[in-house]
Design a protein around this motif. Structure first.
Motif, PDB file in Angstrom:
ATOM      1  N   LEU A 411      63.986  43.113  44.551  1.00 22.72           N
ATOM      2  CA  LEU A 411      64.717  44.105  43.758  1.00 22.72           C
ATOM      3  C   LEU A 411      63.881  44.683  42.625  1.00 22.72           C
ATOM      4  CD1 LEU A 411      68.285  42.473  43.511  1.00 22.72           C
ATOM      5  CD2 LEU A 411      67.386  44.039  45.251  1.00 22.72           C
ATOM      6  N   GLN A 412      62.579  44.782  42.816  1.00 22.58           N
ATOM      7  CA  GLN A 412      61.713  45.403  41.820  1.00 22.58           C
ATOM      8  C   GLN A 412      61.863  46.921  41.872  1.00 22.58           C
ATOM      9  OE1 GLN A 412      60.003  43.941  39.488  1.00 22.58           O
ATOM     10  NE2 GLN A 412      60.225  41.808  40.177  1.00 22.58           N
ATOM     11  N   ALA A 413      61.967  47.545  40.711  1.00 27.08           N
ATOM     12  CA  ALA A 413      62.211  48.989  40.637  1.00 27.08           C
ATOM     13  C   ALA A 413      61.121  49.796  41.329  1.00 27.08           C
ATOM     14  CB  ALA A 413      62.342  49.415  39.175  1.00 27.08           C
ATOM     15  N   ASP A 414      59.889  49.344  41.246  1.00 26.63           N
ATOM     16  CA  ASP A 414      58.776  50.098  41.826  1.00 26.63           C
ATOM     17  C   ASP A 414      58.789  50.102  43.353  1.00 26.63           C
ATOM     18  OD1 ASP A 414      57.889  50.679  39.300  1.00 26.63           O
ATOM     19  OD2 ASP A 414      56.336  49.123  39.265  1.00 26.63           O
ATOM     20  N   ASP A 415      59.574  49.220  43.969  1.00 30.29           N
ATOM     21  CA  ASP A 415      59.632  49.133  45.426  1.00 30.29           C
ATOM     22  C   ASP A 415      60.761  49.966  46.024  1.00 30.29           C
ATOM     23  OD1 ASP A 415      57.520  47.326  45.390  1.00 30.29           O
ATOM     24  OD2 ASP A 415      58.858  45.593  45.239  1.00 30.29           O
ATOM     25  N   LEU A 416      61.519  50.655  45.167  1.00 28.65           N
ATOM     26  CA  LEU A 416      62.746  51.314  45.622  1.00 28.65           C
ATOM     27  C   LEU A 416      62.582  52.828  45.729  1.00 28.65           C
ATOM     28  CD1 LEU A 416      65.264  49.320  43.414  1.00 28.65           C
ATOM     29  CD2 LEU A 416      64.767  48.942  45.830  1.00 28.65           C
ATOM     30  N   TRP A 417      63.039  53.354  46.862  1.00 32.98           N
ATOM     31  CA  TRP A 417      63.174  54.802  47.028  1.00 32.98           C
ATOM     32  C   TRP A 417      64.494  55.229  46.390  1.00 32.98           C
ATOM     33  CZ3 TRP A 417      59.435  57.623  49.789  1.00 32.98           C
ATOM     34  CH2 TRP A 417      58.495  56.863  50.518  1.00 32.98           C
ATOM     35  N   VAL A 418      64.515  56.425  45.815  1.00 33.14           N
ATOM     36  CA  VAL A 418      65.745  56.975  45.234  1.00 33.14           C
ATOM     37  C   VAL A 418      65.977  58.356  45.822  1.00 33.14           C
ATOM     38  CG1 VAL A 418      66.949  57.650  43.129  1.00 33.14           C
ATOM     39  CG2 VAL A 418      65.348  55.714  43.087  1.00 33.14           C
ATOM     40  N   VAL A 419      67.161  58.540  46.397  1.00 38.06           N
ATOM     41  CA  VAL A 419      67.534  59.842  46.946  1.00 38.06           C
ATOM     42  C   VAL A 419      68.869  60.259  46.340  1.00 38.06           C
ATOM     43  CG1 VAL A 419      68.201  61.133  49.009  1.00 38.06           C
ATOM     44  CG2 VAL A 419      66.315  59.501  49.122  1.00 38.06           C
TER      45      VAL A 419
END
Length: 423
Positions: A411-419
């Motif tokens: 759940l690290q922020a840098d690993d997440l895509w945001v759409v």
């Protein structure tokens, strides 16, 4: 007299034991996994072919092939098939699936002798009428145009495309051009390549006696066509996650999807992520629901999910909010992820989630239809025989420290895509 002011005693969930199916092999080698419930009058027969998106030679052909199998055989038109099955009180369903093509027949035991031959005829003698393909293409394009007007659909299509890649079987998005490019020859080729005994599994549950096994062997056990063998390996993308916005000025709502690539159920962290996801957004009392819906009133529904496939998986958080609440909602989502990473889950909250999950798993063993779904999933995903017991054990034994460790891993922020999709 029962005093309804007093809550019932909370008891531990026991006897979570998955029945083991009996394996029968048809003459042509097709395995049949049998769950016999002799006291039931229902029969459920499900044929599963390894004939999904990973096996396609052209986009959309697996879905088109599966849908058109019931629209006509060399002996009967689609309307005749539907009328025949309906006359005997049966049901034929073709649930959508990315990895496999599934065909499920529900019947009363006393009518199985009439319905199983027709079910087998659909699977072994399809005619793929051109008129039905034309209808499939036309209605598919019409439905697609409707779906593309929904911000939630646009956001989902985009995030899966970004996570897996626009040309990946799990990531590509269907278009009107994909529908229009389909030909009857494409379907016939795909059928001949993949609808073979080597790529087939059958699951039989309910009142399954020797008569039912004999009917399956007579009508499905004599097929000897040789096709291709599935060997799909998912390719990992090295593209760094980013933020994407899809503009839809006419929309009042903003769809939000935040996610990342994960893994299949074979991964050693799969059970732990299952529990972590439940705490975060996997049930009505989850942290995302309590904060963003109950506390702040930003949305009607918010959830997180871990979708697993045969060769891959993805985790994502999804919601729809008023456009003026989008930034605040995303901020709160990240706050919840940070809290999961930095602070162990309290024992009382974890106990509630464990009881919820154990109850859900117990419900999954309620009757032959539910049980067969659990068994089917395990066998298709090639999980070991003790996988169900290990899931139960993980739920019972996982600690707050282990959940915090998983949160820091996934759940690290840098690993997440945001759409986002909307105004």
């Amino acid at each position: 007299m029962l005093n309804r002011k007093i809550a019932p005693v909370v008891s531990d969930t026991h006897h979570l034991v998955l029945p083991q199916p009996r394996l029968v092999t048809l003459d042509n080698g097709i395995p049949v996994y049998v769950l016999d419930f002799p006291d039931q009058e229902i029969v459920k027969i499900e044929a599963v072919f390894r004939a999904g998106r990973p096996e396609e030679q052209k986009r959309m052909v697996s879905r088109a092939c599966a849908r058109l199998l019931r629209e006509g055989t060399v002996k009967r038109a689609g309307a005749e098939i539907a009328e025949f099955i309906d006359f005997y009180g049966g049901t034929l369903s073709i649930p959508g699936n990315l990895d496999t093509s599934n065909f499920t027949l529900f019947s009363l035991k006393k009518y199985a002798r009439e319905l199983i031959p027709v079910f087998a005829e659909i699977l072994t003698e399809p005619s793929f009428p051109q008129t039905e393909l034309d209808t499939f293409i036309r209605t598919g394009i019409q439905d697609l145009l409707v779906e593309l007007g929904k911000v939630e659909i646009l956001a989902y299509r985009k995030i899966t495309e970004q996570i897996f890649g626009e040309n990946h079987p799990y990531g590509y998005n269907s278009t009107a051009e994909d529908y229009q490019a389909l030909t009857r020859e494409d379907l016939i080729q795909f059928y001949n390549d993949w609808y073979t005994p080597e790529n087939c599994l059958i699951f039989a549950s309910g009142r399954i006696d020797e008569e039912i096994i004999g009917l399956l062997n007579q009508h499905l056990g004599q097929l000897n066509r040789i096709g291709k063998k599935a060997d799909f390996q998912s390719v990992i993308s090295d593209i760094k996650p980013q933020k994407t916005h899809i503009s839809m000025p006419e929309s009042l709502q903003m769809a939000i999807k935040i996610g990342r690539r994960t893994f299949s159920k074979k991964h050693p962290d799969s059970n732990g992520l299952f529990i972590l996801n439940t705490i975060l957004g996997g049930y009505f009392g989850s942290r995302l629901m309590m904060n963003i819906r109950e506390k702040r009133g930003f949305t009607y529904n918010i959830y997180s999910t871990h979708d697993t496939y045969l060769a891959d998986g993805c985790f994502y958080i999804a919601t729809e909010v008023n456009r003026d609440k989008a930034k605040a909602t995303i901020k709160e989502i990240y706050a919840e992820l940070k809290k999961m990473r930095e602070k162990p889950v309290e024992e009382q909250e974890l106990l509630m989630v464990k009881n919820y999950l154990l109850g859900m798993m117990l419900n999954g063993l309620d009757g032959p239809l539910n049980t067969s779904d659990v068994v089917k999933s395990m066998i298709i995903e090639q999980l070991p025989a003790d996988a169900y017991a290990k899931t139960v054990e993980t739920i019972r034994s996982i600690t707050p420290a282990e959940i915090q460790e998983l949160a820091n891993r996934y759940l690290q922020a840098d690993d997440l895509w945001v759409v986002t999709a909307g105004t």
